[in-house]
Design a protein around this motif. Structure first.
Motif, PDB file in Angstrom:
ATOM      1  N   GLY A  14      43.224  15.820  25.632  1.00 24.15           N
ATOM      2  CA  GLY A  14      44.066  16.463  26.628  1.00 24.15           C
ATOM      3  C   GLY A  14      44.990  15.529  27.389  1.00 24.15           C
ATOM      4  N   GLN A  15      45.016  14.257  27.007  1.00 23.03           N
ATOM      5  CA  GLN A  15      45.870  13.274  27.682  1.00 23.03           C
ATOM      6  C   GLN A  15      47.231  13.177  26.989  1.00 23.03           C
ATOM      7  OE1 GLN A  15      45.050  11.884  30.502  1.00 23.03           O
ATOM      8  NE2 GLN A  15      42.914  12.564  30.509  1.00 23.03           N
ATOM      9  N   ARG A  16      48.127  12.453  27.608  1.00 20.51           N
ATOM     10  CA  ARG A  16      49.430  12.125  27.019  1.00 20.51           C
ATOM     11  C   ARG A  16      49.326  10.756  26.365  1.00 20.51           C
ATOM     12  NH1 ARG A  16      53.999  14.752  28.353  1.00 20.51           N
ATOM     13  NH2 ARG A  16      53.820  16.407  29.883  1.00 20.51           N
ATOM     14  N   CYS A  17      50.170  10.520  25.374  1.00 19.93           N
ATOM     15  CA  CYS A  17      50.246   9.200  24.752  1.00 19.93           C
ATOM     16  C   CYS A  17      50.771   8.216  25.796  1.00 19.93           C
ATOM     17  CB  CYS A  17      51.182   9.245  23.544  1.00 19.93           C
ATOM     18  SG  CYS A  17      51.401   7.638  22.724  1.00 19.93           S
ATOM     19  N   VAL A  18      50.067   7.098  25.945  1.00 19.21           N
ATOM     20  CA  VAL A  18      50.470   6.125  26.967  1.00 19.21           C
ATOM     21  C   VAL A  18      51.713   5.341  26.572  1.00 19.21           C
ATOM     22  CG1 VAL A  18      48.153   5.885  27.939  1.00 19.21           C
ATOM     23  CG2 VAL A  18      48.898   4.326  26.118  1.00 19.21           C
ATOM     24  N   MET A  19      52.105   5.420  25.314  1.00 18.82           N
ATOM     25  CA  MET A  19      53.270   4.657  24.871  1.00 18.82           C
ATOM     26  C   MET A  19      54.544   5.493  24.788  1.00 18.82           C
ATOM     27  SD  MET A  19      52.181   1.641  24.867  1.00 18.82           S
ATOM     28  CE  MET A  19      53.332   0.596  23.995  1.00 18.82           C
ATOM     29  N   CYS A  20      54.465   6.700  24.272  1.00 17.72           N
ATOM     30  CA  CYS A  20      55.694   7.500  24.123  1.00 17.72           C
ATOM     31  C   CYS A  20      55.694   8.759  24.987  1.00 17.72           C
ATOM     32  CB  CYS A  20      55.920   7.861  22.657  1.00 17.72           C
ATOM     33  SG  CYS A  20      54.810   9.157  22.030  1.00 17.72           S
ATOM     34  N   GLY A  21      54.543   9.072  25.608  1.00 10.93           N
ATOM     35  CA  GLY A  21      54.462  10.242  26.475  1.00 10.93           C
ATOM     36  C   GLY A  21      54.213  11.553  25.762  1.00 10.93           C
ATOM     37  N   ALA A  22      53.998  11.520  24.458  1.00  7.64           N
ATOM     38  CA  ALA A  22      53.762  12.755  23.701  1.00  7.64           C
ATOM     39  C   ALA A  22      52.571  13.509  24.282  1.00  7.64           C
ATOM     40  CB  ALA A  22      53.516  12.440  22.227  1.00  7.64           C
ATOM     41  N   ASP A  23      52.698  14.815  24.302  1.00  6.40           N
ATOM     42  CA  ASP A  23      51.631  15.703  24.773  1.00  6.40           C
ATOM     43  C   ASP A  23      51.452  16.774  23.701  1.00  6.40           C
ATOM     44  OD1 ASP A  23      49.765  17.082  26.265  1.00  6.40           O
ATOM     45  OD2 ASP A  23      51.221  17.911  27.662  1.00  6.40           O
ATOM     46  N   ASP A  24      50.987  16.338  22.526  1.00  6.42           N
ATOM     47  CA  ASP A  24      50.979  17.221  21.361  1.00  6.42           C
ATOM     48  C   ASP A  24      49.605  17.455  20.743  1.00  6.42           C
ATOM     49  OD1 ASP A  24      50.481  14.765  20.214  1.00  6.42           O
ATOM     50  OD2 ASP A  24      52.302  14.728  19.012  1.00  6.42           O
ATOM     51  N   GLU A  25      48.556  17.197  21.503  1.00  6.84           N
ATOM     52  CA  GLU A  25      47.177  17.424  21.069  1.00  6.84           C
ATOM     53  C   GLU A  25      46.757  16.539  19.892  1.00  6.84           C
ATOM     54  OE1 GLU A  25      46.045  21.534  20.807  1.00  6.84           O
ATOM     55  OE2 GLU A  25      47.263  22.069  22.537  1.00  6.84           O
ATOM     56  N   GLY A  56      51.724   9.525  15.908  1.00  9.20           N
ATOM     57  CA  GLY A  56      52.846   8.661  15.538  1.00  9.20           C
ATOM     58  C   GLY A  56      52.658   7.221  15.990  1.00  9.20           C
ATOM     59  N   CYS A  57      52.266   7.032  17.245  1.00 10.05           N
ATOM     60  CA  CYS A  57      52.066   5.673  17.766  1.00 10.05           C
ATOM     61  C   CYS A  57      50.849   5.009  17.135  1.00 10.05           C
ATOM     62  CB  CYS A  57      51.953   5.705  19.289  1.00 10.05           C
ATOM     63  SG  CYS A  57      53.524   6.050  20.113  1.00 10.05           S
ATOM     64  N   HIS A  58      49.793   5.787  16.876  1.00  7.12           N
ATOM     65  CA  HIS A  58      48.592   5.255  16.236  1.00  7.12           C
ATOM     66  C   HIS A  58      48.924   4.771  14.824  1.00  7.12           C
ATOM     67  CE1 HIS A  58      44.009   6.045  15.388  1.00  7.12           C
ATOM     68  NE2 HIS A  58      44.337   4.775  15.254  1.00  7.12           N
ATOM     69  N   THR A  59      49.690   5.561  14.093  1.00  5.26           N
ATOM     70  CA  THR A  59      50.106   5.187  12.739  1.00  5.26           C
ATOM     71  C   THR A  59      50.992   3.946  12.779  1.00  5.26           C
ATOM     72  OG1 THR A  59      49.974   7.478  12.007  1.00  5.26           O
ATOM     73  CG2 THR A  59      51.318   5.993  10.674  1.00  5.26           C
ATOM     74  N   LYS A  60      51.926   3.928  13.719  1.00  2.54           N
ATOM     75  CA  LYS A  60      52.820   2.775  13.881  1.00  2.54           C
ATOM     76  C   LYS A  60      52.012   1.498  14.120  1.00  2.54           C
ATOM     77  CE  LYS A  60      56.467   1.198  17.035  1.00  2.54           C
ATOM     78  NZ  LYS A  60      57.288   1.587  18.185  1.00  2.54           N
ATOM     79  N   ILE A  80      46.525  -0.647  25.757  1.00  3.12           N
ATOM     80  CA  ILE A  80      45.196  -0.688  26.371  1.00  3.12           C
ATOM     81  C   ILE A  80      45.326  -0.770  27.890  1.00  3.12           C
ATOM     82  CG2 ILE A  80      43.092  -2.067  26.650  1.00  3.12           C
ATOM     83  CD1 ILE A  80      43.356  -2.738  23.621  1.00  3.12           C
ATOM     84  N   CYS A  81      46.215  -1.625  28.379  1.00  2.00           N
ATOM     85  CA  CYS A  81      46.419  -1.744  29.829  1.00  2.00           C
ATOM     86  C   CYS A  81      46.890  -0.429  30.431  1.00  2.00           C
ATOM     87  CB  CYS A  81      47.416  -2.856  30.148  1.00  2.00           C
ATOM     88  SG  CYS A  81      46.745  -4.509  29.908  1.00  2.00           S
ATOM     89  N   LYS A  82      47.830   0.235  29.778  1.00  2.00           N
ATOM     90  CA  LYS A  82      48.331   1.519  30.286  1.00  2.00           C
ATOM     91  C   LYS A  82      47.232   2.575  30.293  1.00  2.00           C
ATOM     92  CE  LYS A  82      53.259   1.199  29.305  1.00  2.00           C
ATOM     93  NZ  LYS A  82      54.398   1.900  28.678  1.00  2.00           N
ATOM     94  N   THR A  83      46.361   2.533  29.298  1.00  2.00           N
ATOM     95  CA  THR A  83      45.255   3.489  29.227  1.00  2.00           C
ATOM     96  C   THR A  83      44.308   3.284  30.400  1.00  2.00           C
ATOM     97  OG1 THR A  83      45.411   3.669  26.817  1.00  2.00           O
ATOM     98  CG2 THR A  83      43.299   4.284  27.828  1.00  2.00           C
TER      99      THR A  83
END
Length: 97
Positions: A14-25, A56-60, A80-83
């Motif tokens: 339920g969080q957003r991606c800390v790198m790109c801000g995606a909120d796509d489950e 996307g960011c995980h794959t990257k 990690i720091c942003k998380t």
């Protein structure tokens, strides 16, 4: 022995991606690929060395396409720091006396 904590990994739901801000489950706790974080051949890094990343960011990060080794390292450490910053902001981590 690597640190494992399933409850910590589940915080990504339920969080957003800390790198790109995606909120796509697709957000998961993506483990670091750095040896100093416990990563080894066939061994994931410590669960506390993971970041909330979208697919996307995980794959990257995992495939490293388009990034140098240093860039992947910087990406990992920043994520990690942003998380952890977000965990503190949301009150998901705390200090007990």
């Amino acid at each position: 022995m690597n640190y494992r904590n399933n409850a910590l990994l589940k915080l990504a739901r339920g969080q957003r991606c800390v790198m790109c801000g995606a909120d796509d489950e697709t957000i998961v706790s993506a483990h670091s690929n750095l040896g100093e974080h416990g990563k080894g051949m066939g061994i994931k890094a410590d669960d506390c060395m993971s970041a909330w990343l979208c697919y996307g960011c995980h794959t990257k990060l995992d495939q490293g396409s388009g990034m140098t080794r240093d860039e992947r390292r910087d990406f990992t450490l920043t994520a990690i720091c942003k998380t952890y910053q977000e965990m503190w902001r949301q009150g998901l981590l705390g200090v007990s006396e």
